[in-house]
Design a protein around this motif. Structure first.
Motif, short mmCIF file in Angstrom:
data_model
loop_
_atom_site.label_atom_id
_atom_site.label_comp_id
_atom_site.label_asym_id
_atom_site.label_seq_id
_atom_site.Cartn_x
_atom_site.Cartn_y
_atom_site.Cartn_z
N SER A 15 0.84 -1.20 0.00
CA SER A 15 0.00 0.00 0.00
C SER A 15 0.88 1.26 0.00
O SER A 15 0.37 2.35 0.24
CB SER A 15 -0.91 0.00 1.23
N HIS A 16 2.18 1.05 -0.21
CA HIS A 16 3.16 2.15 -0.30
C HIS A 16 3.32 2.93 0.99
O HIS A 16 3.59 4.12 0.98
CB HIS A 16 2.82 3.10 -1.46
N PHE A 17 3.16 2.24 2.11
CA PHE A 17 3.55 2.84 3.38
C PHE A 17 4.98 2.41 3.66
O PHE A 17 5.49 1.47 3.05
CB PHE A 17 2.63 2.36 4.52
N GLU A 18 5.54 3.06 4.64
CA GLU A 18 6.90 2.71 5.03
C GLU A 18 6.81 1.70 6.16
O GLU A 18 6.08 1.93 7.12
CB GLU A 18 7.60 3.98 5.51
N PHE A 19 7.52 0.58 6.03
CA PHE A 19 7.53 -0.37 7.14
C PHE A 19 8.73 -0.01 8.02
O PHE A 19 9.87 -0.03 7.56
CB PHE A 19 7.63 -1.81 6.64
N PRO A 20 8.50 0.35 9.29
CA PRO A 20 9.58 0.85 10.14
C PRO A 20 10.74 -0.15 10.24
O PRO A 20 10.51 -1.35 10.42
CB PRO A 20 8.91 1.03 11.51
N GLN A 21 11.96 0.34 10.09
CA GLN A 21 13.15 -0.53 10.14
C GLN A 21 13.65 -0.69 11.57
O GLN A 21 14.81 -0.50 11.87
CB GLN A 21 14.27 0.08 9.27
N ARG A 22 12.75 -0.96 12.48
CA ARG A 22 13.13 -1.16 13.87
C ARG A 22 12.48 -2.44 14.35
O ARG A 22 11.61 -2.99 13.70
CB ARG A 22 12.62 0.02 14.73
N ARG A 23 12.87 -2.87 15.53
CA ARG A 23 12.20 -4.01 16.12
C ARG A 23 10.81 -3.56 16.56
O ARG A 23 10.65 -2.50 17.18
CB ARG A 23 13.00 -4.48 17.34
N ILE A 24 9.78 -4.33 16.20
CA ILE A 24 8.40 -3.94 16.53
C ILE A 24 7.82 -4.98 17.49
O ILE A 24 7.87 -6.19 17.21
CB ILE A 24 7.53 -3.87 15.26
N ILE A 44 -3.50 -4.24 13.92
CA ILE A 44 -2.04 -4.24 14.06
C ILE A 44 -1.42 -3.27 13.05
O ILE A 44 -0.55 -2.46 13.39
CB ILE A 44 -1.48 -5.67 13.86
N ALA A 45 -1.93 -3.34 11.80
CA ALA A 45 -1.39 -2.45 10.76
C ALA A 45 -1.61 -0.98 11.11
O ALA A 45 -0.69 -0.15 11.00
CB ALA A 45 -2.04 -2.77 9.41
N ILE A 46 -2.81 -0.66 11.57
CA ILE A 46 -3.11 0.73 11.94
C ILE A 46 -2.24 1.16 13.12
O ILE A 46 -1.74 2.29 13.18
CB ILE A 46 -4.61 0.89 12.28
N GLY A 53 3.91 7.42 12.93
CA GLY A 53 3.51 8.76 12.48
C GLY A 53 2.93 8.82 11.08
O GLY A 53 2.89 9.89 10.46
N GLN A 54 2.45 7.69 10.56
CA GLN A 54 1.90 7.72 9.19
C GLN A 54 0.39 7.92 9.17
O GLN A 54 -0.17 8.20 8.10
CB GLN A 54 2.31 6.45 8.44
N CYS A 122 -7.14 4.39 5.93
CA CYS A 122 -6.25 5.52 6.24
C CYS A 122 -6.83 6.84 5.73
O CYS A 122 -6.66 7.88 6.38
CB CYS A 122 -4.87 5.27 5.64
N ALA A 123 -7.51 6.80 4.59
CA ALA A 123 -8.13 8.02 4.07
C ALA A 123 -9.21 8.53 5.04
O ALA A 123 -9.36 9.74 5.25
CB ALA A 123 -8.75 7.75 2.69
N GLU A 124 -9.91 7.62 5.68
CA GLU A 124 -10.89 7.99 6.69
C GLU A 124 -10.19 8.63 7.89
O GLU A 124 -10.60 9.67 8.39
CB GLU A 124 -11.68 6.73 7.13
N LEU A 125 -9.08 8.02 8.33
CA LEU A 125 -8.39 8.51 9.52
C LEU A 125 -7.74 9.87 9.27
O LEU A 125 -7.56 10.67 10.18
CB LEU A 125 -7.35 7.49 10.00
#
Ligand code: ZN
Length: 456
Positions: A15-24, A44-46, A53-54, A122-125
């Motif tokens: 969906s062209h979001f950034e997946f954080p490069q940290r331990r989650i 979980i995704a939200i 911060g997305q 996400c468009a709703e949020l």
């Protein structure tokens, strides 16, 4: 839940979001509740998008999210959306879920929004494009339920069925095979009033948590006697409602009742008494609604043809067969009615019976009387309500007391007889229970223990 990690990651990336490069770390609490399936994916995704911060965190305050994510970020239908929607509506929170799960969830009446993909959520949020509200399903006409007009003869049994429908009483048919016991039982839902809206929601919630297609009419469940007790009463490692809960607000039909495992039959006593079933698991206790009307059928002996030359059942075998139904279970069956075999000649001479619609009208009128008087149907009367609404005159009291003593009926059966007599008076449109109605109600207790040997 491990697969959820891969789905959420792919859905975010695709969906062209950034997946954080940290331990989650995703914390699913409380830890002691079992979690399975993909329904937590969307939340979980939200959560990841908000933490990185997305999407704006503050917008999440009033929302709940349910949905499985496809690798593409599309949302997939989940089972059990209605109970969740009811909880959301009660808590006054907005629910976002996949479009396919929406119409079921909309029954709950709260604010339910549907989406096809993570991007739409996400468009709703972001308040860019509001999600549409879920639409309640159209109410369907009761579908071609089999009609009573098809049942020839069997006037006694038809009458018993009508009485059972009018007061919500449990009913047992006994008689040889081929006399139409199953035909009669399957026509009970068709003479009951249609589900009220709150009942419809209760039934929908059970079917939703079982992952089954929704019903628009009273359930009729007829499990085979070889069904496991888990299938019958519910449970399992990932607990699901059983047949008795799928029959909630409808009819549970147990054909060849003595063939069911004794253990399974005894479990029925609790739901027959209080309308729900508790299932204890190692990790949690689950309670499912199980307010069903029981209709059972049995043969008079193991082979079914007692009294005919072909019956070779010994008295011992017959005893053992009938003793599979315990006294306490039989006590809870308000009406025990014989369905005798009819000769071809008798059948020929029988006029076509009334239709389900004709009988349903009388049942509805009798139920209306009960609800106006006591706000519940007669089968549900308890304790002091019985004294208030089933008060007997002096003669009627004497008749009932004497008969119960003579027949050796239990205290519980005494109350059941009283309730059935109340229903008979309601069907007749009478305020006061008469002696004739007590006699008829007593005649429906054919199988109670002490009488057993002589009656069949
Ligand atoms: Zn036999």
């Amino acid at each position: 839940m491990r697969e959820s990690r891969d789905r959420v990651r792919s859905a975010l990336v695709n969906s062209h979001f950034e997946f954080p490069q940290r331990r989650i770390t995703v914390n699913l609490a409380p830890a002691d509740l079992p979690k399975e399936g993909g329904r937590y994916d969307l939340a979980i995704a939200i959560g990841i998008l908000a933490a990185s911060g997305q999407v704006p965190c503050e917008s999440l305050e009033s929302y709940e999210f349910i949905g499985e994510l496809a690798l593409t970020g599309a949302l997939r239908e989940v089972a059990g959306s209605l109970p969740a929607a009811i909880a959301c509506a009660t808590a006054g929170r907005k629910l976002v879920l996949p479009r396919e799960s929406g119409s079921e969830a909309a029954l709950a009446g709260g604010e339910v929004k549907v989406a096809d993909s993570l991007l739409q959520v996400c468009a709703e949020l972001h308040s860019r494009e509001p999600l549409p509200q879920a639409q309640r399903p159209e109410r369907e006409e009761a579908r071609g339920c089999a009609d009573l007009a098809d049942v020839r003869g069997q006037l006694k049994a038809r009458r018993a069925l009508e009485v059972a429908a009018a007061g919500g009483h449990n009913l047992l048919f006994y008689g040889p095979p081929g006399t139409g016991k199953t035909m009669l039982a399957s026509r009970l839902p068709g003479i009951l009033p249609p589900l009220a809206t709150d009942e419809l929601i209760e039934v929908a919630a059970v079917y939703s948590s079982a992952g089954l297609a929704q019903l628009r009419q009273r359930p009729f469940r007829a499990p085979h006697h070889s069904a496991s007790s888990t299938a019958l009463v519910g449970g399992g490692s990932n607990p699901k409602p059983g047949e008795i809960s799928l029959a909630h607000r409808g009819v549970l039909f147990l054909d060849e009742m003595p063939e069911f495992p004794r253990h399974a039959l005894e479990i029925l006593r609790e739901p027959l008494e209080n309308g729900e079933v508790r299932i204890s698991r190692a990790r949690a206790q689950v309670t499912y609604p199980a307010n069903f009307q029981l209709v059972a059928a049995m043969n008079p002996c193991p082979c079914g043809y007692l009294g005919e030359p072909r019956c070779r059942c010994t008295p011992d075998q017959i005893d053992r067969y009938r003793n599979k139904l315990s006294g306490p279970l039989l006590d809870r069956i308000d009406m025990q009615v014989e369905v005798a075999s009819m000769s071809a000649g008798q059948l020929q001479d029988t006029p076509v019976g009334e239709s389900s619609a004709q009988v349903r009208a009388r049942v509805a009128a009798a139920r209306q009387r009960q609800l106006a008087r006591q706000e519940k149907i007669n089968a549900q009367l308890q304790g002091s309500e019985l004294d208030r609404h089933c008060a007997l005159g002096k003669n009627e009291q004497t008749l009932l007391r004497h008969s119960v003593e003579q027949l050796g009926l239990s205290a519980r059966s005494y109350h059941r007889v009283l309730k059935v007599a109340r229903t008979l008076a309601d069907l007749a449109g009478e305020e006061q229970i008469g002696a004739g109605q007590i006699a008829e109600a007593l005649a429906y207790r054919n199988l109670d223990r002490r009488q057993l040997a002589e009656t069949i």
